[in-house]
Scaffold this active site. Structure first.
Site, short mmCIF file in Angstrom:
data_model
loop_
_atom_site.label_atom_id
_atom_site.label_comp_id
_atom_site.label_asym_id
_atom_site.label_seq_id
_atom_site.Cartn_x
_atom_site.Cartn_y
_atom_site.Cartn_z
N ASP A 210 0.75 -1.26 0.17
CA ASP A 210 0.00 -0.10 -0.16
C ASP A 210 0.95 1.41 0.07
O ASP A 210 0.28 2.34 -0.16
CB ASP A 210 -0.95 0.03 1.29
CG ASP A 210 -2.01 -0.92 1.06
OD1 ASP A 210 -2.86 -0.78 0.29
OD2 ASP A 210 -2.07 -2.14 1.97
N GLU A 215 -0.28 9.55 0.55
CA GLU A 215 -1.25 10.35 1.39
C GLU A 215 -1.26 9.89 2.88
O GLU A 215 -1.52 10.72 3.65
CB GLU A 215 -2.56 10.54 0.62
CG GLU A 215 -3.43 11.57 1.41
CD GLU A 215 -4.89 11.69 0.98
OE1 GLU A 215 -5.40 12.64 0.77
OE2 GLU A 215 -5.28 10.66 0.59
N ASP A 216 -1.58 8.76 2.94
CA ASP A 216 -1.81 8.07 4.13
C ASP A 216 -0.62 8.21 5.17
O ASP A 216 -0.85 8.33 6.49
CB ASP A 216 -2.25 6.71 4.13
CG ASP A 216 -3.69 6.20 3.52
OD1 ASP A 216 -4.44 7.28 3.72
OD2 ASP A 216 -3.75 5.38 2.99
N ARG A 235 1.32 -1.63 7.16
CA ARG A 235 1.43 -0.16 6.77
C ARG A 235 2.34 0.68 7.57
O ARG A 235 3.02 1.71 7.44
CB ARG A 235 0.36 0.48 6.74
CG ARG A 235 -0.52 -0.11 5.60
CD ARG A 235 -1.79 0.68 5.10
NE ARG A 235 -1.12 1.87 4.12
CZ ARG A 235 -1.60 2.75 3.48
NH1 ARG A 235 -2.87 3.02 3.62
NH2 ARG A 235 -0.90 3.78 2.73
N ARG A 281 -9.52 3.53 10.82
CA ARG A 281 -8.16 3.93 10.45
C ARG A 281 -7.47 4.95 11.47
O ARG A 281 -6.25 5.02 11.63
CB ARG A 281 -7.83 4.21 8.92
CG ARG A 281 -8.02 3.29 8.05
CD ARG A 281 -7.07 1.95 8.33
NE ARG A 281 -7.31 0.79 7.27
CZ ARG A 281 -7.00 0.87 6.04
NH1 ARG A 281 -5.83 1.60 5.64
NH2 ARG A 281 -6.98 -0.30 5.22
N HIS A 311 -11.82 5.97 4.38
CA HIS A 311 -11.05 7.25 5.10
C HIS A 311 -12.15 8.33 4.81
O HIS A 311 -12.99 8.22 4.05
CB HIS A 311 -9.92 7.67 4.29
CG HIS A 311 -8.76 6.79 4.60
ND1 HIS A 311 -8.13 6.02 3.48
CD2 HIS A 311 -8.29 6.65 5.74
CE1 HIS A 311 -6.95 5.28 4.04
NE2 HIS A 311 -6.88 5.64 5.51
N CYS A 396 -5.06 9.91 -2.80
CA CYS A 396 -4.09 9.09 -2.10
C CYS A 396 -2.80 8.80 -2.69
O CYS A 396 -1.93 8.42 -1.95
CB CYS A 396 -4.74 7.61 -2.34
SG CYS A 396 -6.56 7.46 -1.47
#
Length: 402
Positions: A210, A215-216, A235, A281, A311, A396
């Site tokens: 991932d 962005e995460d 992650r 998340r 999200h 993302c």
């Protein structure tokens, strides 16, 4: 000035030409069909309406240049005003050419023609401007990627070799074409470059499925980079490479730490308001830490229930003017936002703001793109179908650093 750049000028000119041509042809044909169909009749009608058509072209051009005809109702008003003025001026020219003086009787005659010989001309001009003219003006003003001076830098990260192993929560897993995903990522980055952004690549992480969804991993507030704290164990290792990149850029760095969890995809910034999705998340402790970090800088952190999407920014994003857009079935509570605009497609909920008048969107949402274009924005559409299979969207794949 913005109005006198080549593209708006060309768009306004073409829209005016189309409206004038359609109005002229429709008007003379309606008279021709309704009378004795002889060539001499057609020629006489054509000659009568030529001055009005030329004047209509000028007025529609002016309206299109300064309003972009972005909304149908303003375009209809522009068409009506242009049609009435063009009919009066054009018919007045015909009267003067025939040797009449512009006295009260002639002026009265001119206005009376609006309900008789010029009625079809005015009505056609109104409809043509609100439909064909508006579409031409909007599409030509917003369809192309316009090279700009650098607006800022943008963090991106290449897709890993094991992209197909990415986490799927709300969708059924489907096969990922990794080669196509690579091509789509290249096109996505090219769109950013074309819009004036300078990409900085985070080192690729081929074992982190991932990691392309950069962005995460980090949220940037001016010169402050807040590194995320992933709830998904797979992650966590993504953060190291992103931290290395933002430190190399000279940004100040801070972290959300366990037991707090926070993904950047849950953070929507609108001026000094920061909406944070509280869902699978991002937890309450992560939001509390972010609020503590940002309050000294004048930001207000607002927690938003997020249960229908992966999200918060899977459900909503914001246009340059701060209007929040979203697909209602996946938005928990639209009333939380000051201004909310519903879009007709789920993929249309996601925009990356590239400038005050330009946004990046998925090509999977053509109706939403048309809606946003009607608000006066330029839309750059990109195909990210392989990433959408992993519950990703256009936001993302990048992090903007102004």
């Amino acid at each position: 000035m913005r109005f006198f750049r080549p593209r708006p000028l060309i768009a306004a000119a073409v829209a005016a030409l189309v409206v004038a041509a359609v109005t002229h042809l429709a008007t003379i044909l309606s008279f021709f069909v309704g009378s004795n169909p002889q060539a001499t009749v057609l020629l006489q009608i054509n000659n009568f309406f030529v001055p009005s058509t030329v004047v209509l072209l000028v007025f529609v051009f002016i309206f299109a240049l300064f309003t972009r005809l972005t909304r149908w109702y303003t375009a209809a008003i522009a068409g009506l005003v242009s049609g009435v003025l063009a009919a009066l001026v054009g018919t007045g020219i015909q009267a003067l050419v025939q040797g009449n003086t512009l006295d009260g009787g002639v002026i009265s005659y001119l206005f009376s023609t609006l309900g008789s010989i010029n009625l079809i001309f005015v009505l056609t001009a109104t409809v043509a401007t609100a439909t064909i003219g508006r579409r031409v003006c909007v599409s030509m003003s917003s369809s192309a990627i316009v090279p700009r001076s650098v607006s800022g830098t943008v963090l991106v990260r290449r897709p890993p070799k094991n992209l197909s192993e990415g986490i799927v929560t709300h969708l059924e897993r489907s096969e990922i074409d990794v080669e196509l995903a690579d091509e789509q990522w290249e096109s996505y980055v090219a769109a950013l470059i074309g819009a004036g952004w300078k990409p900085i690549e985070v080192d690729v992480a081929d074992t982190l499925a991932d990691s392309v969804f950069v962005e995460d991993s980090v949220v940037v507030f001016g010169r402050l980079a807040v590194l995320a704290s992933p709830a998904a164990p797979s992650r966590v290792a993504e953060i190291d490479g992103v931290e290395k990149a933002v430190r190399a850029m000279g940004l100040d760095v801070t972290h959300i730490v366990q037991p707090g969890t926070l993904d950047g995809g849950d953070v929507l910034k609108i001026d000094r308001r920061v909406y944070v999705g509280r869902g699978g998340r991002t937890n309450a402790e992560g939001i509390r830490q972010l609020r503590h970090i940002l309050s000294p800088f004048g930001y207000t952190v607002i927690a938003v229930p997020t249960s229908k999407a992966l999200h918060l920014k899977s459900a909503v994003t914001a246009l340059p003017d701060g209007t929040v857009i979203g697909y209602p079935p996946v938005v928990d509570d639209p009333k939380i936002f000051d201004r909310f605009l519903a879009v007709p497609e789920e993929a249309g909920s996601h925009v990356v703001v590239l400038s005050d008048d330009t946004v990046l969107m998925s090509s999977a949402a053509p109706e939403s793109a048309q809606l946003i274009e009607s608000l006066g924005y330029r839309v750059i559409a990109v195909d990210i179908s392989e990433f959408e299979k992993l519950e990703a969207c256009v936001t993302c794949l990048s992090v903007r650093v102004r």
